[in-house]
Scaffold this motif. Structure first.
Motif: not given
Length: 206
Positions: A190-192, A195, A197-198
């Motif tokens: 689910k990494a962006e 972002d 933090s992901t």
């Protein structure tokens, strides 16, 4: 004064615990005694056998390893697939996000407060890779189009001096073309890309 000294000591202890906990959650990148040959091939019977191996859906894999000077990554699918790799690394000091793209071209972009920079195609600053080779043309509904070699893997070598520290915050985007259809995969799942933090933390095993 005594109570304040105790609080300071407790704060330092908690900081140390948190740092150790963060490091313990990191995914270890295995060391290698043999520098990777950027030849479009990585497997269990070559220098990549020592690598940390991450399995993605649809029989896609990412290999990670390092030596004292370089970080190596390879993305692969099945024998007749075409693989495209996007490697993202956070610069721990500037906070900027670097994207290394390998398809039929290679390039680097940097994400700052002003957004993504223009791609620096074929300008390789402290990194190298193996792109999708082109060999001739093939017929399509729209006439001739470039023909690209299938079955080879995407590889990147990044000099460790390019990013500080022994732990790097990273994500990987792997696109696989199989039977004429593209599949887009990410690690973490689910990494962006904008972002951090992901993303996941990776530690070099010294």
């Amino acid at each position: 004064m005594k109570n304040m000294s105790i609080l300071v000591l407790l704060g330092a202890a908690l900081l140390l615990v948190n740092t150790d906990a963060s490091y313990s959650k990191a995914i270890t990148i295995n060391p290698t005694g043999t520098a990777a040959l950027l030849d479009g091939r990585c497997g269990n019977d070559d220098e990549w056998h020592a690598a940390t191996k991450l399995e993605l859906p649809h029989q896609a894999f990412v290999y990670l390893m390092h030596d004292d000077e370089s970080f190596y990554i390879c993305a692969k699918g099945e024998a007749t697939d075409t693989a495209v790799l996007d490697l993202y690394i956070e610069h721990a000091e500037t906070g900027y996000l670097h994207k290394f793209h390998l398809s039929a071209q290679m390039g680097e972009r940097v994400f700052t407060d002003q957004g993504w920079s223009d791609p620096e195609t074929w300008i390789l600053k402290d990194w190298a890779g193996f792109w999708v080779p082109y060999f001739g043309n093939e017929d399509s509904e729209n006439g001739k189009r470039p023909k690209f070699y299938t079955g080879l893997h995407r590889q990147v070598q990044v000099l460790r001096k390019k990013f500080p520290g022994n732990t790097w915050n990273m994500m990987f985007g792997v696109s696989i073309k199989r039977d004429g259809k593209w599949m887009d995969l990410r690690y973490p799942e689910k990494a962006e890309d904008e972002d951090k933090s992901t993303w996941a933390t990776f530690a070099f095993s010294e």
